[in-house]
Write a protein that holds these residues in place. Sequence first.
Motif, PDB file in Angstrom:
ATOM      1  N   UNK A 173       0.855  -1.188   0.000  1.00  0.00           N
ATOM      2  CA  UNK A 173       0.000   0.000   0.000  1.00  0.00           C
ATOM      3  C   UNK A 173       0.890   1.236   0.000  1.00  0.00           C
ATOM      4  N   UNK A 174       0.627   2.145  -0.982  1.00  0.00           N
ATOM      5  CA  UNK A 174       1.447   3.351  -1.098  1.00  0.00           C
ATOM      6  C   UNK A 174       0.629   4.435  -1.789  1.00  0.00           C
ATOM      7  N   UNK A 175       0.582   5.611  -1.200  1.00  0.00           N
ATOM      8  CA  UNK A 175      -0.133   6.762  -1.767  1.00  0.00           C
ATOM      9  C   UNK A 175      -1.563   6.416  -2.175  1.00  0.00           C
ATOM     10  N   UNK A 176      -2.271   5.752  -1.262  1.00  0.00           N
ATOM     11  CA  UNK A 176      -3.683   5.406  -1.438  1.00  0.00           C
ATOM     12  C   UNK A 176      -3.935   4.429  -2.583  1.00  0.00           C
ATOM     13  N   UNK A 177      -2.914   3.712  -2.997  1.00  0.00           N
ATOM     14  CA  UNK A 177      -3.059   2.658  -3.999  1.00  0.00           C
ATOM     15  C   UNK A 177      -2.374   1.404  -3.474  1.00  0.00           C
ATOM     16  N   UNK A 178      -2.636   0.287  -4.095  1.00  0.00           N
ATOM     17  CA  UNK A 178      -1.983  -0.938  -3.679  1.00  0.00           C
ATOM     18  C   UNK A 178      -1.581  -1.738  -4.900  1.00  0.00           C
TER      19      UNK A 178
END
Length: 164
Positions: free
Chosen positions: A148-153
């Motif tokens: 999970x990173x910057x509201x994405x996965x």
Amino acid sequence: MDNKIESFKSVMGNYPTGVTVVTAFNEQNEPMGLTVNSFASVSLDPLLILWSIDKNAGSYEDFLKVERFSVNILASDQGDICQLFASRVADRFAQCEWEKSELSLPVLKDSLATLQCKVHQKVEAGDHTIMIGEVVDIQNNEKDPLLYHKRTFGQIPKTFYPQS
């Protein structure tokens, strides 16, 4: 919203984490679960982990009452499970594969790993409660993790370099 809060959210959102779904049975013996990325190891002796739950989460009161829970660490191909348990869908467990473990906990199938825990301690921390669990069972399927990173996965890029 306060500029400091927005800055904090931006910084923390840029910090990549793994993704888990924490599951348990409520007092009515119904499975419940939610997507959690605030997960970390705490101690090797005893084996302790932690995760935090927002006091505004719909299942907050139910999770405060449990004595045991499972941390299902999601595999790279489980983005749909991440979204399902982050949603407000009523019966999430009807839309995924799971089983009741030998320790009588709901466990998601095909996860990277599952840590079954008994509650060790609950710590009030601002608008969250930190749940510390003692690991009593470990299932490791040795898969790639969901990131999970910057509201994405998604998957961890294969460009990482081995440590020397």
